[in-house]
Design an enzyme around this catalytic site. Structure first.
Site, PDB file in Angstrom:
ATOM      1  N   ARG A  27       1.128  -1.306   0.075  1.00  0.00           N
ATOM      2  CA  ARG A  27      -0.014   0.302   0.225  1.00  0.00           C
ATOM      3  C   ARG A  27       1.115   1.389   0.309  1.00  0.00           C
ATOM      4  O   ARG A  27       0.406   2.484   0.817  1.00  0.00           O
ATOM      5  CB  ARG A  27      -1.197   0.299   0.892  1.00  0.00           C
ATOM      6  CG  ARG A  27      -2.095  -0.827   1.153  1.00  0.00           C
ATOM      7  CD  ARG A  27      -3.109  -0.688   0.332  1.00  0.00           C
ATOM      8  NE  ARG A  27      -4.536  -1.709  -0.036  1.00  0.00           N
ATOM      9  CZ  ARG A  27      -5.257  -2.162   0.339  1.00  0.00           C
ATOM     10  NH1 ARG A  27      -5.976  -0.929   1.355  1.00  0.00           N
ATOM     11  NH2 ARG A  27      -5.513  -2.981   0.036  1.00  0.00           N
ATOM     12  N   ARG A  31      -4.476   5.830   0.001  1.00  0.00           N
ATOM     13  CA  ARG A  31      -4.858   7.366   0.535  1.00  0.00           C
ATOM     14  C   ARG A  31      -3.614   8.087   1.109  1.00  0.00           C
ATOM     15  O   ARG A  31      -4.423   9.413   1.447  1.00  0.00           O
ATOM     16  CB  ARG A  31      -6.422   6.993   1.349  1.00  0.00           C
ATOM     17  CG  ARG A  31      -7.488   6.478   0.206  1.00  0.00           C
ATOM     18  CD  ARG A  31      -8.678   5.885   0.947  1.00  0.00           C
ATOM     19  NE  ARG A  31      -7.811   4.799   1.206  1.00  0.00           N
ATOM     20  CZ  ARG A  31      -8.463   3.889   1.992  1.00  0.00           C
ATOM     21  NH1 ARG A  31     -10.208   4.173   1.720  1.00  0.00           N
ATOM     22  NH2 ARG A  31      -8.204   2.702   2.697  1.00  0.00           N
ATOM     23  N   ARG A  40      -8.098  10.234  -6.954  1.00  0.00           N
ATOM     24  CA  ARG A  40      -8.799   9.705  -6.724  1.00  0.00           C
ATOM     25  C   ARG A  40     -10.120  10.567  -6.428  1.00  0.00           C
ATOM     26  O   ARG A  40     -11.569  10.056  -6.463  1.00  0.00           O
ATOM     27  CB  ARG A  40      -8.919   9.126  -4.644  1.00  0.00           C
ATOM     28  CG  ARG A  40      -9.555   8.228  -4.692  1.00  0.00           C
ATOM     29  CD  ARG A  40      -9.800   6.730  -5.445  1.00  0.00           C
ATOM     30  NE  ARG A  40     -10.737   6.340  -4.497  1.00  0.00           N
ATOM     31  CZ  ARG A  40     -11.658   6.206  -4.675  1.00  0.00           C
ATOM     32  NH1 ARG A  40     -12.615   7.396  -4.889  1.00  0.00           N
ATOM     33  NH2 ARG A  40     -12.796   5.874  -3.344  1.00  0.00           N
ATOM     34  N   ASP A  76      -6.084  -3.729  -8.301  1.00  0.00           N
ATOM     35  CA  ASP A  76      -7.009  -4.349  -6.748  1.00  0.00           C
ATOM     36  C   ASP A  76      -7.312  -6.082  -7.026  1.00  0.00           C
ATOM     37  O   ASP A  76      -7.688  -6.008  -7.929  1.00  0.00           O
ATOM     38  CB  ASP A  76      -8.326  -4.050  -6.573  1.00  0.00           C
ATOM     39  CG  ASP A  76      -8.366  -3.983  -4.815  1.00  0.00           C
ATOM     40  OD1 ASP A  76      -7.990  -3.500  -3.865  1.00  0.00           O
ATOM     41  OD2 ASP A  76      -9.320  -5.100  -4.640  1.00  0.00           O
ATOM     42  N   TYR A 153     -13.656 -13.132   0.049  1.00  0.00           N
ATOM     43  CA  TYR A 153     -14.566 -11.914  -0.231  1.00  0.00           C
ATOM     44  C   TYR A 153     -15.645 -12.309  -1.027  1.00  0.00           C
ATOM     45  O   TYR A 153     -16.371 -11.628  -0.954  1.00  0.00           O
ATOM     46  CB  TYR A 153     -13.260 -11.092  -0.727  1.00  0.00           C
ATOM     47  CG  TYR A 153     -13.265  -9.771  -0.153  1.00  0.00           C
ATOM     48  CD1 TYR A 153     -13.341  -9.004   0.659  1.00  0.00           C
ATOM     49  CD2 TYR A 153     -11.682 -10.593   0.297  1.00  0.00           C
ATOM     50  CE1 TYR A 153     -12.428  -8.796   1.128  1.00  0.00           C
ATOM     51  CE2 TYR A 153     -10.954  -9.419   1.137  1.00  0.00           C
ATOM     52  CZ  TYR A 153     -11.202  -8.374   1.454  1.00  0.00           C
ATOM     53  OH  TYR A 153     -10.661  -8.203   2.075  1.00  0.00           O
TER      54      TYR A 153
HETATM   55  O1  CP3 Z   1       0.402  -0.415  -3.551  1.00  0.00           O
HETATM   56  C1  CP3 Z   1      -0.188  -0.901  -2.856  1.00  0.00           C
HETATM   57  O2  CP3 Z   1       0.083  -2.259  -2.195  1.00  0.00           O
HETATM   58  C2  CP3 Z   1      -1.226  -1.479  -4.955  1.00  0.00           C
HETATM   59  C3  CP3 Z   1      -2.155  -1.412  -4.936  1.00  0.00           C
HETATM   60  C4  CP3 Z   1      -3.016  -2.712  -4.223  1.00  0.00           C
HETATM   61  C5  CP3 Z   1      -4.394  -1.850  -3.750  1.00  0.00           C
HETATM   62  N1  CP3 Z   1      -5.132  -2.768  -3.673  1.00  0.00           N
HETATM   63  C6  CP3 Z   1      -5.061  -0.708  -3.875  1.00  0.00           C
HETATM   64  C7  CP3 Z   1      -6.206  -0.120  -2.485  1.00  0.00           C
HETATM   65  C8  CP3 Z   1      -2.664  -3.707  -3.156  1.00  0.00           C
HETATM   66  C9  CP3 Z   1      -1.943  -4.330  -3.264  1.00  0.00           C
HETATM   67  C10 CP3 Z   1      -4.122  -3.930  -2.695  1.00  0.00           C
HETATM   68  C11 CP3 Z   1      -4.453  -5.364  -2.762  1.00  0.00           C
HETATM   69  C12 CP3 Z   1      -5.552  -6.044  -1.873  1.00  0.00           C
HETATM   70  N2  CP3 Z   1      -6.788  -5.395  -1.933  1.00  0.00           N
HETATM   71  C13 CP3 Z   1      -6.120  -6.765  -0.670  1.00  0.00           C
HETATM   72  C14 CP3 Z   1      -4.786  -7.494  -0.343  1.00  0.00           C
HETATM   73  C15 CP3 Z   1      -4.035  -7.036   0.617  1.00  0.00           C
HETATM   74  C16 CP3 Z   1      -3.661  -6.379   1.951  1.00  0.00           C
HETATM   75  O3  CP3 Z   1      -4.136  -4.962   1.823  1.00  0.00           O
HETATM   76  O4  CP3 Z   1      -3.857  -7.325   2.697  1.00  0.00           O
HETATM   77  C17 CP3 Z   1      -6.947  -7.102  -0.321  1.00  0.00           C
HETATM   78  C18 CP3 Z   1      -7.334  -7.875   1.142  1.00  0.00           C
HETATM   79  C19 CP3 Z   1      -8.123  -6.198  -1.207  1.00  0.00           C
HETATM   80  C20 CP3 Z   1      -9.461  -6.025  -0.987  1.00  0.00           C
HETATM   81  C21 CP3 Z   1      -9.228  -4.490  -0.459  1.00  0.00           C
HETATM   82  N3  CP3 Z   1      -9.266  -3.375  -1.718  1.00  0.00           N
HETATM   83  C22 CP3 Z   1      -9.656  -4.005   0.212  1.00  0.00           C
HETATM   84  C23 CP3 Z   1      -9.988  -5.162   1.709  1.00  0.00           C
HETATM   85  C24 CP3 Z   1      -9.663  -2.461  -0.010  1.00  0.00           C
HETATM   86  C25 CP3 Z   1     -10.212  -1.443   1.575  1.00  0.00           C
HETATM   87  C26 CP3 Z   1     -10.112  -1.059   2.714  1.00  0.00           C
HETATM   88  C27 CP3 Z   1      -9.102  -0.192   2.192  1.00  0.00           C
HETATM   89  O5  CP3 Z   1      -7.584  -0.183   2.820  1.00  0.00           O
HETATM   90  O6  CP3 Z   1      -8.695   0.904   1.907  1.00  0.00           O
HETATM   91  C28 CP3 Z   1     -10.023  -2.433  -1.337  1.00  0.00           C
HETATM   92  C29 CP3 Z   1      -9.418  -1.073  -1.716  1.00  0.00           C
HETATM   93  C30 CP3 Z   1      -8.516  -0.112  -1.950  1.00  0.00           C
HETATM   94  N4  CP3 Z   1      -7.619  -0.665  -2.876  1.00  0.00           N
HETATM   95  C31 CP3 Z   1      -7.717   0.533  -1.994  1.00  0.00           C
HETATM   96  C32 CP3 Z   1      -6.235   0.976  -2.573  1.00  0.00           C
HETATM   97  C33 CP3 Z   1      -5.373   2.103  -2.498  1.00  0.00           C
HETATM   98  C34 CP3 Z   1      -7.750   2.285  -1.325  1.00  0.00           C
HETATM   99  C35 CP3 Z   1      -9.528   2.407  -2.237  1.00  0.00           C
HETATM  100  C36 CP3 Z   1      -9.916   3.877  -2.334  1.00  0.00           C
HETATM  101  O7  CP3 Z   1      -9.718   4.849  -2.321  1.00  0.00           O
HETATM  102  O8  CP3 Z   1     -11.006   3.984  -1.623  1.00  0.00           O
END
Ligand code: CP3
Length: 345
Positions: A27, A31, A40, A76, A153
């Site tokens: 991550r 954000r 965003r 994602d 999920y």
């Molecule tokens: O920078 C990075 O790591 C690359 C981008 C990335 C995202 N999601 C962007 C994202 C990666 C590698 C993921 C993987 C992901 N997505 C996982 C596995 C990694 C982990 O954190 O365990 C999981 C479980 C998801 C599913 C997911 N996507 C969730 C649970 C959420 C909401 C919770 C949160 O942290 O926001 C997302 C949304 C998400 N994925 C955002 C980002 C930048 C935020 C979305 C926004 O801008 O509103």
């Protein structure tokens, strides 16, 4: 030596010695960065993920700002399940929602096939755009969710604490469970190979929530599927296999595969490395919450992790999970500089 061979991250993933410990952060795009929030504000999350120009820009933002040794593709883990017809949505402030969760044998039987090219073909274009812009010294990591975490999920319909629907399906309808895992594993391998063909130089498999299972369930219900994904990948491309809450699962995760095993902060790095064995690398494992305190407070923790790695080739520095959204970007910057400074050999 080719440009790829000079990349610190790839050398560490092959357990070759490096002059400093490579560092990147899960991550690292997202954000906590004002430049991400600015983009965003103008695009929905799924729209950002599916727009190659915008997704490439978000991938590169932390690389420019932080000087990390790797970029991780911005996408994602749930993009891949959209074609299943389960109704994926990212609701504002809530994370992912799946409107038609898969909870029974009949639900599994009804799933539409996943056509990888049409569902995530835009991601392959993002990979090509990023690789074109990135310095040869910075590795590009592709990724996908591991079958268990993605299935969780799809079955729960969103985030979960206890994974009761997932476990009920697994225990009550094991044939349907294995069928769902097979569908996901096949699509995941095709997806990751597509990223590799487009220019990803390493791939990470995120099994973020697998720590909800004990070792016997992991062995029976997860390991064969994760192994089938990893075995199907193009040879020679390092695989990072990551999960959280996995202290008792580490030997089995290693058996499932991966050149580098991710460690969260609940296990001391040296104990985790001993559990997976000396013939794989490890990635981790600073508690992401440490970055909320000022750098003077987390410096000792960084030193302690490097001391547990003891300069052995094969350590990639990272957090134990992703950067929290309320982390000050200056703290993240300080961490990257600190790892390079303190690990210089
Ligand atoms: O920078 C990075 O790591 C690359 C981008 C990335 C995202 N999601 C962007 C994202 C990666 C590698 C993921 C993987 C992901 N997505 C996982 C596995 C990694 C982990 O954190 O365990 C999981 C479980 C998801 C599913 C997911 N996507 C969730 C649970 C959420 C909401 C919770 C949160 O942290 O926001 C997302 C949304 C998400 N994925 C955002 C980002 C930048 C935020 C979305 C926004 O801008 O509103």
């Amino acid at each position: 030596m080719s440009a790829a061979d000079s990349t610190l991250l790839l050398r560490a993933a092959r357990r070759e010695p490096t002059p400093v410990t490579p560092v990147w952060l899960m991550r690292q795009a997202g954000r906590y960065l004002p430049e991400y929030r600015a983009l965003r504000a103008r695009h929905g999350f799924l729209e950002l993920c599916r727009n190659p120009q915008a997704a490439a820009e978000v991938t590169l933002q932390p690389v420019r700002r932080l000087g990390v040794d790797a970029a991780i593709l911005f996408a994602d883990i749930l993009l891949l399940v959209e074609p299943l017809g389960v109704g994926l949505e990212f609701a504002a402030g809530e994370g992912p929602v799946i409107h038609r969760p898969v909870r029974s044998e009949a639900d599994v039987a009804r799933l539409k096939p996943i056509d990888v090219e049409s569902s995530v073909g835009s991601v392959f274009e993002t990979v090509r755009l990023v690789r074109r812009e990135l310095s040869p010294a910075v590795a590009l990591i592709g990724f996908a969710g591991a079958p268990f975490t993605v299935a969780s999920y799809v079955v729960e319909g969103g985030a979960s604490r206890d994974y009761l629907h997932t476990k009920r399906l697994m225990y009550e309808a094991p044939a349907a469970w294995h069928r769902l895992m097979d569908v996901l594993a096949d699509a995941t391998a095709t997806y990751l190979n597509g990223q590799i063909d487009a220019g990803a130089q390493a791939v990470q498999l995120f099994d973020s929530w697998v720590g909800t299972l004990g070792p016997d369930d992991y062995r029976e219900h997860v390991l064969p599927h994760t192994r089938s994904v990893i075995r199907a990948l193009r040879p020679g491309v390092p695989v990072i296999h990551f999960g959280t809450g996995t202290a008792t699962l580490l030997p089995l995760m290693r058996e499932a595969g991966g050149d580098v095993i991710g460690l969260d902060w609940r296990v001391p790095l040296d104990a985790g490395w001993a559990a997976v064995g000396p013939d794989v690398g490890v990635q981790g494992n600073l508690d992401p919450a440490a970055l909320l305190a000022r750098p003077a407070h987390f410096r000792e923790r960084v030193k302690a992790i490097l001391a547990r790695a003891a300069g052995r080739p094969g350590h990639i520095f990272n957090l134990g999970h992703g950067v929290h959204q309320d982390t000050p970007p200056e703290h993240v910057q300080a961490l990257v500089d600190m790892v390079h400074e303190l690990s210089a050999r």
